[in-house]
Motif scaffolding. Structure first.
Motif, PDB file in Angstrom:
ATOM      1  N   CYS A 129     -21.643  87.832 -21.799  1.00 38.74           N
ATOM      2  CA  CYS A 129     -22.234  89.163 -21.916  1.00 38.74           C
ATOM      3  C   CYS A 129     -23.047  89.280 -23.203  1.00 38.74           C
ATOM      4  O   CYS A 129     -22.980  88.412 -24.096  1.00 38.74           O
ATOM      5  CB  CYS A 129     -21.146  90.238 -21.874  1.00 38.74           C
ATOM      6  N   PHE A 130     -23.800  90.344 -23.316  1.00 40.81           N
ATOM      7  CA  PHE A 130     -24.646  90.578 -24.482  1.00 40.81           C
ATOM      8  C   PHE A 130     -23.809  90.616 -25.758  1.00 40.81           C
ATOM      9  O   PHE A 130     -22.888  91.409 -25.910  1.00 40.81           O
ATOM     10  CB  PHE A 130     -25.406  91.900 -24.317  1.00 40.81           C
ATOM     11  N   ASN A 143     -18.740  97.346 -19.078  1.00 39.10           N
ATOM     12  CA  ASN A 143     -20.117  97.760 -18.813  1.00 39.10           C
ATOM     13  C   ASN A 143     -21.155  97.127 -19.730  1.00 39.10           C
ATOM     14  O   ASN A 143     -22.250  97.658 -19.899  1.00 39.10           O
ATOM     15  CB  ASN A 143     -20.229  99.287 -18.882  1.00 39.10           C
ATOM     16  N   VAL A 144     -20.839  95.981 -20.334  1.00 38.28           N
ATOM     17  CA  VAL A 144     -21.803  95.304 -21.207  1.00 38.28           C
ATOM     18  C   VAL A 144     -22.773  94.487 -20.347  1.00 38.28           C
ATOM     19  O   VAL A 144     -22.354  93.825 -19.393  1.00 38.28           O
ATOM     20  CB  VAL A 144     -21.078  94.396 -22.215  1.00 38.28           C
ATOM     21  N   PHE A 146     -25.735  91.558 -19.251  1.00 37.40           N
ATOM     22  CA  PHE A 146     -25.880  90.094 -19.309  1.00 37.40           C
ATOM     23  C   PHE A 146     -26.463  89.675 -20.664  1.00 37.40           C
ATOM     24  O   PHE A 146     -27.382  90.299 -21.178  1.00 37.40           O
ATOM     25  CB  PHE A 146     -26.809  89.668 -18.182  1.00 37.40           C
ATOM     26  N   GLY A 147     -25.925  88.617 -21.220  1.00 41.32           N
ATOM     27  CA  GLY A 147     -26.422  88.111 -22.489  1.00 41.32           C
ATOM     28  C   GLY A 147     -27.430  86.994 -22.295  1.00 41.32           C
ATOM     29  O   GLY A 147     -27.483  86.358 -21.238  1.00 41.32           O
ATOM     30  N   ARG A 148     -28.235  86.745 -23.311  1.00 38.10           N
ATOM     31  CA  ARG A 148     -29.244  85.692 -23.258  1.00 38.10           C
ATOM     32  C   ARG A 148     -28.851  84.566 -24.210  1.00 38.10           C
ATOM     33  O   ARG A 148     -28.937  84.700 -25.421  1.00 38.10           O
ATOM     34  CB  ARG A 148     -30.623  86.244 -23.637  1.00 38.10           C
ATOM     35  N   TYR A 149     -28.379  83.474 -23.629  1.00 38.97           N
ATOM     36  CA  TYR A 149     -27.959  82.303 -24.392  1.00 38.97           C
ATOM     37  C   TYR A 149     -28.588  81.065 -23.767  1.00 38.97           C
ATOM     38  O   TYR A 149     -28.961  81.077 -22.592  1.00 38.97           O
ATOM     39  CB  TYR A 149     -26.431  82.151 -24.368  1.00 38.97           C
ATOM     40  N   LYS A 150     -28.673  79.995 -24.552  1.00 38.59           N
ATOM     41  CA  LYS A 150     -29.193  78.743 -23.998  1.00 38.59           C
ATOM     42  C   LYS A 150     -28.167  78.104 -23.062  1.00 38.59           C
ATOM     43  O   LYS A 150     -28.503  77.726 -21.937  1.00 38.59           O
ATOM     44  CB  LYS A 150     -29.562  77.787 -25.137  1.00 38.59           C
ATOM     45  N   ALA A 151     -26.970  77.969 -23.527  1.00 36.84           N
ATOM     46  CA  ALA A 151     -25.928  77.335 -22.703  1.00 36.84           C
ATOM     47  C   ALA A 151     -24.562  77.795 -23.200  1.00 36.84           C
ATOM     48  O   ALA A 151     -23.881  77.071 -23.931  1.00 36.84           O
ATOM     49  CB  ALA A 151     -26.041  75.814 -22.766  1.00 36.84           C
TER      50      ALA A 151
END
Length: 281
Positions: A129-130, A143-144, A146-151
């Motif tokens: 999650c974010f 309710n968080v 989607f997070g943006r990560y490489k892997a």
């Protein structure tokens, strides 16, 4: 079904030590050296009623531990990692890091899932999650976004197996802090890491459960610490170094330490902040 080594070692080396297996706002890994200065040399009984990520517990590995938290999903996950770690790993292996999958998993009702799948859901959402923030709405639903990560590493067999071994024998309870502190006896040690008193109107991270932790709860906690002191129980408490928290614990020893702050929605909101340590020994 994957096979997992329950005594993991790499190339004949000693296994790595256990550590937190979830991200948690206010995690104490970076402050362990300071916290250790206030831990008794001999731990008769160890109590942590706001276990969160459990950094101090994992670093100490006490023989008799009583861990608790008001977040039922977190406690369920601790219990499953302790008792059914292979089942949790099997369930985690079915997850993928994709937005559509994340949103489907987030929408699931955890209480309707089998126990190991429920724990795997918690770990997967926590790690993808974010910003690694666990937050729920007034209905108690996560309710968080989607997070943006490489892997992101949500399937880490070694880390979960080490955590499982460290948790063997620990009593783990979903309970408010007053109830969990009833188990503390003279000579025991209690570490308290509650949701912090916010330093500003926009700096509060207390929505880990649908019942937030407000100032009245802070006052109840201070009263509980005074009761521990009267019973001969040593305690160490972490909190933000606000003036009103310092006044609340007037009469106990206090120290200011500097800690990095990792959880913030803005990069310029992260940095080093003053934290207060309160103790009676």
């Amino acid at each position: 079904m994957p096979a997992y080594a329950l005594n993991p070692a790499i190339d004949g080396q000693e296994p790595r030590k256990a550590g937190p297996f979830v991200k948690w706002a206010g995690g104490k890994t970076s402050l362990l050296a300071e916290l250790h200065k206030h831990v008794p040399g001999r731990l008769r009984g160890y109590h942590e009623p706001f276990v969160g990520g459990g950094a101090l517990f994992f670093s100490l590995r006490p023989r008799r531990a009583f861990l608790a938290d008001s977040n039922g999903e977190l406690i369920h996950t601790y219990q499953q990692v302790r008792d059914q770690v292979c089942g949790v790993l099997d369930a985690l292996s079915l997850h993928v890091y994709e937005r559509s999958h994340f949103e489907r998993v987030r929408a699931l009702d955890p209480v309707e899932l089998p126990p190991s799948e429920r724990a795997a859901r918690f770990i997967y959402l926590n790690k993808t999650c974010f910003n690694g923030l666990w937050r729920v709405n007034r209905a108690g639903r996560f309710n968080v976004p989607f997070g943006r990560y490489k892997a992101p590493t949500f399937l880490d067999p070694g880390a979960l197996i080490r955590a499982s071994q460290a948790l063997k024998g620990a009593q783990i309870q979903h309970a408010p802090f007053e109830l969990s502190l009833q188990k503390a006896r003279p000579g025991d040690f209690v570490y308290l890491d509650p949701p912090y008193d916010p330093v500003s109107a926009t700096a509060s991270f207390t929505s880990y459960t649908q019942d937030s932790f407000g100032w009245e709860d802070q006052e109840r906690l201070a009263a509980a610490c005074a009761a521990l002191n009267r019973r001969g129980v040593r305690f160490l408490l972490s909190n933000s170094a606000t003036d009103r928290v310092r006044r609340l614990y007037r009469g106990f020893e206090q120290r200011i330490v500097h800690a990095p702050r990792h959880v913030s929605c803005k990069a310029d909101g992260r940095g080093r902040v003053d934290e207060l340590l309160v103790f009676n020994g």
